[in-house]
Write a protein that holds these residues in place. Structure first.
Motif, PDB file in Angstrom:
ATOM      1  N   GLY A 178      -4.085 -14.578  -8.597  1.00  0.00           N
ATOM      2  CA  GLY A 178      -4.818 -15.153  -7.475  1.00  0.00           C
ATOM      3  C   GLY A 178      -5.621 -14.097  -6.763  1.00  0.00           C
ATOM      4  O   GLY A 178      -6.125 -13.162  -7.378  1.00  0.00           O
ATOM      5  N   GLY A 199       3.962 -23.674  -0.890  1.00  0.00           N
ATOM      6  CA  GLY A 199       2.993 -24.532  -1.548  1.00  0.00           C
ATOM      7  C   GLY A 199       3.684 -25.628  -2.320  1.00  0.00           C
ATOM      8  O   GLY A 199       4.785 -26.048  -1.972  1.00  0.00           O
ATOM      9  N   VAL A 244       0.291 -20.469  -0.973  1.00  0.00           N
ATOM     10  CA  VAL A 244      -0.476 -19.687  -0.004  1.00  0.00           C
ATOM     11  C   VAL A 244       0.527 -18.950   0.873  1.00  0.00           C
ATOM     12  O   VAL A 244       1.475 -19.559   1.389  1.00  0.00           O
ATOM     13  CB  VAL A 244      -1.372 -20.592   0.881  1.00  0.00           C
ATOM     14  CG1 VAL A 244      -2.089 -19.766   1.927  1.00  0.00           C
ATOM     15  CG2 VAL A 244      -2.348 -21.373   0.039  1.00  0.00           C
ATOM     16  N   TRP A 256      -4.277 -12.924   3.618  1.00  0.00           N
ATOM     17  CA  TRP A 256      -3.789 -14.157   3.009  1.00  0.00           C
ATOM     18  C   TRP A 256      -3.696 -13.960   1.513  1.00  0.00           C
ATOM     19  O   TRP A 256      -4.585 -13.366   0.908  1.00  0.00           O
ATOM     20  CB  TRP A 256      -4.745 -15.316   3.306  1.00  0.00           C
ATOM     21  CG  TRP A 256      -4.747 -15.747   4.736  1.00  0.00           C
ATOM     22  CD1 TRP A 256      -5.490 -15.218   5.752  1.00  0.00           C
ATOM     23  CD2 TRP A 256      -3.973 -16.789   5.306  1.00  0.00           C
ATOM     24  NE1 TRP A 256      -5.236 -15.874   6.923  1.00  0.00           N
ATOM     25  CE2 TRP A 256      -4.300 -16.858   6.671  1.00  0.00           C
ATOM     26  CE3 TRP A 256      -3.036 -17.684   4.795  1.00  0.00           C
ATOM     27  CZ2 TRP A 256      -3.723 -17.776   7.529  1.00  0.00           C
ATOM     28  CZ3 TRP A 256      -2.459 -18.600   5.650  1.00  0.00           C
ATOM     29  CH2 TRP A 256      -2.806 -18.640   7.002  1.00  0.00           C
ATOM     30  N   TRP A 257      -2.632 -14.500   0.898  1.00  0.00           N
ATOM     31  CA  TRP A 257      -2.451 -14.464  -0.545  1.00  0.00           C
ATOM     32  C   TRP A 257      -2.572 -15.889  -1.069  1.00  0.00           C
ATOM     33  O   TRP A 257      -1.818 -16.771  -0.650  1.00  0.00           O
ATOM     34  CB  TRP A 257      -1.081 -13.939  -0.913  1.00  0.00           C
ATOM     35  CG  TRP A 257      -0.822 -12.489  -0.621  1.00  0.00           C
ATOM     36  CD1 TRP A 257      -1.281 -11.772   0.437  1.00  0.00           C
ATOM     37  CD2 TRP A 257      -0.016 -11.606  -1.388  1.00  0.00           C
ATOM     38  NE1 TRP A 257      -0.809 -10.490   0.387  1.00  0.00           N
ATOM     39  CE2 TRP A 257      -0.015 -10.368  -0.732  1.00  0.00           C
ATOM     40  CE3 TRP A 257       0.717 -11.741  -2.549  1.00  0.00           C
ATOM     41  CZ2 TRP A 257       0.675  -9.274  -1.211  1.00  0.00           C
ATOM     42  CZ3 TRP A 257       1.415 -10.649  -3.023  1.00  0.00           C
ATOM     43  CH2 TRP A 257       1.387  -9.427  -2.375  1.00  0.00           C
ATOM     44  N   PHE A 258      -3.485 -16.128  -1.991  1.00  0.00           N
ATOM     45  CA  PHE A 258      -3.639 -17.421  -2.658  1.00  0.00           C
ATOM     46  C   PHE A 258      -3.279 -17.209  -4.127  1.00  0.00           C
ATOM     47  O   PHE A 258      -3.962 -16.443  -4.821  1.00  0.00           O
ATOM     48  CB  PHE A 258      -5.088 -17.920  -2.542  1.00  0.00           C
ATOM     49  CG  PHE A 258      -5.514 -18.206  -1.137  1.00  0.00           C
ATOM     50  CD1 PHE A 258      -5.285 -19.453  -0.582  1.00  0.00           C
ATOM     51  CD2 PHE A 258      -6.139 -17.234  -0.371  1.00  0.00           C
ATOM     52  CE1 PHE A 258      -5.675 -19.721   0.725  1.00  0.00           C
ATOM     53  CE2 PHE A 258      -6.533 -17.485   0.924  1.00  0.00           C
ATOM     54  CZ  PHE A 258      -6.298 -18.739   1.478  1.00  0.00           C
ATOM     55  N   THR A 259      -2.214 -17.844  -4.604  1.00  0.00           N
ATOM     56  CA  THR A 259      -1.762 -17.615  -5.969  1.00  0.00           C
ATOM     57  C   THR A 259      -1.414 -18.922  -6.678  1.00  0.00           C
ATOM     58  O   THR A 259      -1.036 -19.911  -6.051  1.00  0.00           O
ATOM     59  CB  THR A 259      -0.511 -16.709  -6.003  1.00  0.00           C
ATOM     60  OG1 THR A 259       0.535 -17.316  -5.258  1.00  0.00           O
ATOM     61  CG2 THR A 259      -0.811 -15.331  -5.465  1.00  0.00           C
TER      62      THR A 259
END
Length: 173
Positions: A38, A128, A143, A152-155
């Motif tokens: 991500g 999530g 998230v 922010w981490w979006f994976t």
């Protein structure tokens, strides 16, 4: 005050009686190994978005059969040309089941929450949705907010269940 209401709401979800037997979230442990990727971003124009690759092992035990799992997660993340360790707690709440085939569901959809600590003072809180396919594999999108580093981490991740239980032998005819 908000924590008290959140705790009461989660308690009500966990103790809600189920009329029919659940084949998902059975008693016992699961051991998913998840690999994902991500981006890490701070939403500032001057800071570039960074690619993140993750690998996590997340043993969980069913606390409320057919509804709730609790566990720990530990692993690593690669971003900003460095490898960092991450670990913390995880909770999975089953939201719905897919169609049944021979008294077993094909998939289920879960709400996942995590609170993770990193080796470079990362503090990640988030979660999530995850889909568990046949109690063998998982697909998830999460998230996380790193409130220590203001990012922010979006994976998204794919996982398999390690140490799968053996299926019972079928009766001979």
């Amino acid at each position: 005050m908000k924590i008290k209401w959140l705790t009461a709401f989660l308690l009500l979800l966990c103790i809600a009686p189920k009329v029919q037997a659940q084949s998902e979230f059975p008693k016992g442990w699961i051991f998913p190994l998840e690999m994902g990727g991500g981006m890490v971003t701070s939403f500032h124009g001057a800071d570039p978005d960074l690619f993140v690759a993750t690998l996590a092992f997340s043993p969980q035990v069913t606390v409320v059969p057919g509804r709730l799992r609790l566990g720990l997660t530990g692993g690593g993340a690669f971003y900003n040309k460095r490898i960092y360790g991450t670990g913390g707690g995880r909770v999975s709440l089953m939201l719905s089941q897919g169609p049944k085939v021979l008294e077993s569901t094909v998939l289920n959809i879960q709400l996942v929450g995590e609170y993770l600590f990193g080796t470079k003072n990362q503090r990640l809180v988030g979660g999530g949705f995850a889909t568990e396919i046949g109690q063998m594999a998982t697909i998830s999108a999460k998230v996380h907010r790193d409130y220590a580093w203001n990012s922010w981490w979006f994976t998204g991740s794919l996982g398999i269940h390690c140490f799968k239980k053996k299926a019972p032998k079928l009766p001979e005819l």
